[in-house]
Design an enzyme around this catalytic site. Structure first.
Site, short mmCIF file in Angstrom:
data_model
loop_
_atom_site.label_atom_id
_atom_site.label_comp_id
_atom_site.label_asym_id
_atom_site.label_seq_id
_atom_site.Cartn_x
_atom_site.Cartn_y
_atom_site.Cartn_z
N ILE A 13 0.85 -1.21 0.00
CA ILE A 13 0.00 0.00 0.00
C ILE A 13 0.88 1.25 0.00
CG2 ILE A 13 -1.92 1.18 1.13
CD1 ILE A 13 -2.62 -1.54 2.46
N ASN A 36 9.72 -6.83 4.19
CA ASN A 36 8.65 -7.44 3.40
C ASN A 36 8.48 -6.70 2.06
OD1 ASN A 36 6.69 -9.48 3.15
ND2 ASN A 36 5.05 -8.05 3.68
N ASP A 59 15.51 0.38 10.15
CA ASP A 59 14.58 -0.44 10.92
C ASP A 59 14.05 0.43 12.05
OD1 ASP A 59 13.27 -2.23 12.59
OD2 ASP A 59 14.58 -3.89 11.98
N SER A 126 -7.12 -0.82 10.43
CA SER A 126 -7.69 -1.96 9.71
C SER A 126 -9.10 -2.21 10.20
CB SER A 126 -6.82 -3.17 10.00
OG SER A 126 -7.47 -4.34 9.62
N TYR A 151 -2.21 -9.39 15.94
CA TYR A 151 -2.11 -8.36 14.90
C TYR A 151 -3.24 -7.34 15.07
CZ TYR A 151 -2.84 -6.03 10.44
OH TYR A 151 -3.06 -5.07 9.48
N LYS A 155 -3.38 -3.04 16.15
CA LYS A 155 -4.06 -1.92 15.49
C LYS A 155 -4.97 -1.19 16.49
CE LYS A 155 -2.12 -2.39 11.57
NZ LYS A 155 -1.11 -1.44 11.13
N PHE A 180 -10.45 -1.82 4.62
CA PHE A 180 -11.13 -3.11 4.55
C PHE A 180 -10.18 -4.05 3.79
CE2 PHE A 180 -15.19 -2.96 6.80
CZ PHE A 180 -14.98 -1.74 7.41
N PHE A 220 -12.25 -21.46 1.86
CA PHE A 220 -12.40 -21.86 3.26
C PHE A 220 -13.86 -21.81 3.72
CE2 PHE A 220 -7.90 -20.04 3.44
CZ PHE A 220 -7.31 -21.28 3.24
N ARG A 233 -16.51 -9.99 2.14
CA ARG A 233 -15.57 -8.91 2.47
C ARG A 233 -15.80 -7.73 1.54
NH1 ARG A 233 -15.02 -12.06 5.84
NH2 ARG A 233 -13.16 -13.00 6.76
N GLY A 299 -10.75 -18.41 12.81
CA GLY A 299 -10.59 -16.97 13.05
C GLY A 299 -11.22 -16.08 12.00
P1 NAD Z 1 3.59 -4.56 3.42
O1 NAD Z 1 4.20 -5.62 4.26
O2 NAD Z 1 3.57 -4.75 1.96
O3 NAD Z 1 4.29 -3.16 3.73
C1 NAD Z 1 4.86 -2.84 4.98
C2 NAD Z 1 6.27 -2.30 4.73
O4 NAD Z 1 6.84 -1.94 5.99
C3 NAD Z 1 7.19 -3.33 4.09
O5 NAD Z 1 7.86 -2.74 2.98
C4 NAD Z 1 8.18 -3.68 5.20
O6 NAD Z 1 9.47 -4.00 4.69
C5 NAD Z 1 8.18 -2.41 6.04
N1 NAD Z 1 8.50 -2.60 7.46
C6 NAD Z 1 7.98 -3.52 8.31
N2 NAD Z 1 8.53 -3.39 9.53
C7 NAD Z 1 9.43 -2.35 9.45
C8 NAD Z 1 10.30 -1.74 10.37
N3 NAD Z 1 10.44 -2.18 11.63
N4 NAD Z 1 11.08 -0.71 9.94
C9 NAD Z 1 10.99 -0.26 8.67
N5 NAD Z 1 10.18 -0.81 7.76
C10 NAD Z 1 9.40 -1.85 8.13
O7 NAD Z 1 2.11 -4.31 3.99
P2 NAD Z 1 0.90 -3.50 3.35
O8 NAD Z 1 -0.12 -4.46 2.90
O9 NAD Z 1 1.40 -2.46 2.44
O10 NAD Z 1 0.33 -2.84 4.68
C11 NAD Z 1 0.70 -1.52 5.07
C12 NAD Z 1 -0.01 -1.19 6.38
O11 NAD Z 1 -1.41 -1.32 6.20
C13 NAD Z 1 0.36 -2.11 7.54
O12 NAD Z 1 0.42 -1.31 8.71
C14 NAD Z 1 -0.80 -3.07 7.60
O13 NAD Z 1 -0.97 -3.58 8.89
C15 NAD Z 1 -1.95 -2.18 7.20
N6 NAD Z 1 -3.09 -2.89 6.64
C16 NAD Z 1 -2.90 -3.71 5.55
C17 NAD Z 1 -4.00 -4.41 5.03
C18 NAD Z 1 -3.85 -5.33 3.85
O14 NAD Z 1 -4.74 -6.15 3.62
N7 NAD Z 1 -2.78 -5.24 3.09
C19 NAD Z 1 -5.27 -4.25 5.61
C20 NAD Z 1 -5.42 -3.40 6.69
C21 NAD Z 1 -4.32 -2.71 7.21
N1 UFG Z 2 -9.91 -17.16 1.55
C1 UFG Z 2 -10.07 -18.38 0.95
N2 UFG Z 2 -8.96 -19.01 0.47
C2 UFG Z 2 -7.71 -18.48 0.57
C3 UFG Z 2 -7.56 -17.22 1.18
C4 UFG Z 2 -8.69 -16.60 1.68
O1 UFG Z 2 -11.17 -18.90 0.84
O2 UFG Z 2 -6.75 -19.12 0.13
C5 UFG Z 2 -11.09 -16.47 2.05
C6 UFG Z 2 -11.04 -16.21 3.54
O3 UFG Z 2 -11.56 -17.31 4.25
C7 UFG Z 2 -11.92 -14.97 3.66
C8 UFG Z 2 -11.67 -14.22 2.35
O4 UFG Z 2 -11.15 -15.20 1.45
O5 UFG Z 2 -13.24 -15.34 3.70
C9 UFG Z 2 -10.69 -13.08 2.47
O6 UFG Z 2 -9.51 -13.55 3.10
P1 UFG Z 2 -8.16 -12.72 3.13
O7 UFG Z 2 -7.15 -13.55 3.85
O8 UFG Z 2 -7.82 -12.24 1.77
O9 UFG Z 2 -8.57 -11.43 3.96
P2 UFG Z 2 -9.05 -11.27 5.47
O10 UFG Z 2 -10.37 -10.56 5.41
O11 UFG Z 2 -9.01 -12.54 6.20
O12 UFG Z 2 -7.92 -10.34 6.10
C10 UFG Z 2 -7.33 -9.25 5.38
C11 UFG Z 2 -5.87 -9.10 5.81
C12 UFG Z 2 -5.78 -8.59 7.23
C13 UFG Z 2 -6.59 -7.35 7.37
C14 UFG Z 2 -8.01 -7.61 6.94
C15 UFG Z 2 -8.83 -6.39 7.04
O13 UFG Z 2 -5.19 -10.33 5.71
O14 UFG Z 2 -4.44 -8.26 7.52
O15 UFG Z 2 -8.03 -8.08 5.60
O16 UFG Z 2 -8.25 -5.34 6.38
F1 UFG Z 2 -6.57 -6.95 8.64
#
Ligand code: NAD
Ligand code: UFG
Length: 337
Positions: A13, A36, A59, A126, A151, A155, A180, A220, A233, A299
Site C-alpha cells: 500500500i 517485506n 529499521d 484496519s 495483529y 491496530k 477493509f 475456506f 468482504r 478466526g
Molecule cells: P507490506 O508488508 O507490503 O508493507 C509494509 C512495509 O513496511 C514493508 O515494505 C516492510 O518492509 C516495512 N516494514 C515492516 N517493519 C518495518 C520496520 N520495523 N522498519 C521499517 N520498515 C518496516 O504491507 P501493506 O499491505 O502495504 O500494509 C501496510 C499497512 O497497512 C500495515 O500497517 C498493515 O498492517 C496495514 N493494513 C494492511 C491491510 C492489507 O490487507 N494489506 C489491511 C489493513 C491494514
Molecule cells: N480465503 C479463501 N482461500 C484463501 C484465502 C482466503 O477462501 O486461500 C477467504 C477467507 O476465508 C476470507 C476471504 O477469502 O473469507 C478473504 O480472506 P483474506 O485472507 O484475503 O482477507 P481477510 O479478510 O481474512 O484479512 C485481510 C488481511 C488482514 C486485514 C483484513 C482487514 O489479511 O491483515 O483483511 O483489512 F486486517
C-alpha cells in the site's frame, strides 16, 4: 514542496501511496527495512512518476536511529505510517514480534513527532479493529470489540496510543484510516503486491492459481450464513486506498479536520463473497479457476463491509474502482511476475 515521510513506503500500500503523493506534488521520503519488500519497487515508482523518493533503509525498531532520522528530517510536514508486520496467522504464533514491530515503532515515531510544534500523522489501521461486527455495514461508531489476533490488537492499541497522544497535545493531528480488504495493483502494472512465499490472502492466491504458480485455490468454507455460504468482504482497489491518504493529508494541511484525532473506513460499501471474487477473476481473465471447497479457516469473520458515508461526506473520498477493475489490475500485475 511539502515533505512527507512514508514509513513502509516500499510495501504494497505504501508504494502506491508514494506514487499518489508524488503525482500530487509532495516531496516524499521513504523509510523501509525491506523486511517485506524489495528495493526494486523504487524502479516501479520511477517508471510511473519519473521521480524516485528519497530512500533510507532503516529499521524503526532501532529507537536511536529513528530519533536521529527524524531530527535530520525535522522539516517534514507529516508522516504516513505503514511500516508494520501484517500476517494475522503469524501474529498468533509470534505475538512479541508483532507487539515490538507494530507498537514500539509507533511509540518511537510519536515520541519524536510530539516534540514538534505541529505534527501530522496518518495511521494504517484496519477493519480488524471491529472484529465480527454485529451490524452491517460497519460504521466508524461500531463497537471496537476484543481483538481476534495479536495483529488486530496492535491496530487497536495503536489507535488508542495515537488518540491519547492527540488528547494530551492539541497540536498533534492524526487520522486513522481503517482499510477493509485492499486488492489489485497500479494500472501501469509497474507496482503491485509481492507476497513472499505462499499467499495468505485470497486475491494473490487466485491470481497465482490462474497463472499456474499454484495448483488449486482452497475456498475456506461454504456453509456460512451468507447467500452462497462463503465469507463476505469489502474488496477495495489499492489505488483508491492510496488516494485516500493524499486526501487525508490535504485535510490536515488545509486545517479541515474537525477533531485532532479522526478515523475513517476505507471500503467500497459493497460486500462480495469468495465465490463472487472467483467469478470476477474468471470474467476478467477469461479463464476457469481451479478451486475446491475445504474446511473453514479458524478466526475468519463471516461478513465485513464498510459504511462509507463518513469517508464520502466528511473526508470527501469515494472509491472509484469496481471489484472487476481491481481484479483486472491484479491479474495484469501477476502476469508481469
Ligand atoms: P507490506 O508488508 O507490503 O508493507 C509494509 C512495509 O513496511 C514493508 O515494505 C516492510 O518492509 C516495512 N516494514 C515492516 N517493519 C518495518 C520496520 N520495523 N522498519 C521499517 N520498515 C518496516 O504491507 P501493506 O499491505 O502495504 O500494509 C501496510 C499497512 O497497512 C500495515 O500497517 C498493515 O498492517 C496495514 N493494513 C494492511 C491491510 C492489507 O490487507 N494489506 C489491511 C489493513 C491494514
Ligand atoms: N480465503 C479463501 N482461500 C484463501 C484465502 C482466503 O477462501 O486461500 C477467504 C477467507 O476465508 C476470507 C476471504 O477469502 O473469507 C478473504 O480472506 P483474506 O485472507 O484475503 O482477507 P481477510 O479478510 O481474512 O484479512 C485481510 C488481511 C488482514 C486485514 C483484513 C482487514 O489479511 O491483515 O483483511 O483489512 F486486517
Amino acid at each position: 514542496m511539502l515533505k512527507i515521510l512514508v514509513t513502509g513506503g516500499l510495501g504494497y500500500i505504501g508504494s502506491h501511496t508514494v506514487v499518489a503523493l508524488q503525482e500530487a506534488g509532495f516531496k516524499v521520503v521513504v523509510v523501509d527495512n525491506l523486511s517485506n519488500s524489495s528495493i526494486k519497487v523504487l524502479d516501479g515508482i520511477l517508471a510511473i512518476t519519473s521521480q524516485v523518493p528519497e530512500f533510507e533503509n532503516l529499521d524503526l525498531r532501532d529507537k536511536l536511529k529513528t530519533q536521529q532520522f527524524l531530527k535530520k528530517h525535522y522539516d517534514i510536514f507529516g508522516v504516513i505510517h505503514f511500516a508494520a508486520s501484517k500476517a494475522v496467522g503469524e501474529s498468533v504464533g509470534n505475538p512479541l514480534l508483532y507487539y515490538e514491530n507494530n507498537v514500539n515503532t509507533l511509540i518511537y515515531l510519536l515520541q519524536e513527532l510530539n516534540k514538534k510544534k505541529n505534527a501530522n500523522f496518518i495511521f494504517s489501521s484496519s477493519c480488524t479493529v471491529y472484529g465480527q461486527a454485529d451490524v452491517m455495514p460497519i460504521t466508524e461508531e461500531s463497537p471496537i470489540k476484543l481483538a481476534e489476533s495479536p495483529y488486530g490488537n496492535t491496530k487497536q492499541i495503536g489507535e488508542a496510543i495515537i488518540k491519547d497522544t492527540c488528547k494530551s497535545n492539541l497540536n498533534f493531528n492524526a487520522i486513522a484510516l481503517r482499510y477493509f480488504n485492499p486488492i489489485g495493483a497500479h494500472t501501469s502494472s509497474k507496482i503491485g503486491e509481492l507476497p513472499i512465499g505462499v499467499p495468505q490472502n485470497l486475491v494473490p492466491y487466485i491470481t497465482q492459481t490462474g497463472s499456474g504458480v499454484r495448483e488449486q485455490l482452497s475456498v475456506f468454507g461454504d456453509t456460512y450464513s451468507t447467500l452462497d455460504g462463503t465469507c463476505i468482504r469489502d474488496y477495495i482497489h489499492v489505488v483508491d486506498v492510496a488516494n485516500a491518504h493524499v486526501i487525508a493529508l490535504q485535510r490536515l494541511l488545509n486545517n479541515e479536520h474537525q477533531y485532532n484525532f479522526e478515523a475513517f473506513n476505507l471500503g467500497t460499501g459493497t460486500g462480495s463473497s469468495v465465490l463472487e471474487v472467483i467469478q470476477s477473476f474468471e470474467r476478467v481473465s477469461n479463464k476457469k479457476l481451479n478451486y475446491k471447497i475445504v474446511d473453514k479457516r479458524k478466526g475468519d469473520v463471516v461478513t465485513a463491509y464498510a459504511d462509507t458515508n463518513k469517508a464520502n461526506s466528511v473526508l470527501g473520498w469515494k472509491a472509484k474502482y469496481s471489484l472487476d477493475d481491481a481484479m483486472d489490475s491484479a491479474w495484469k500485475w501477476q502476469q508481469t511476475l
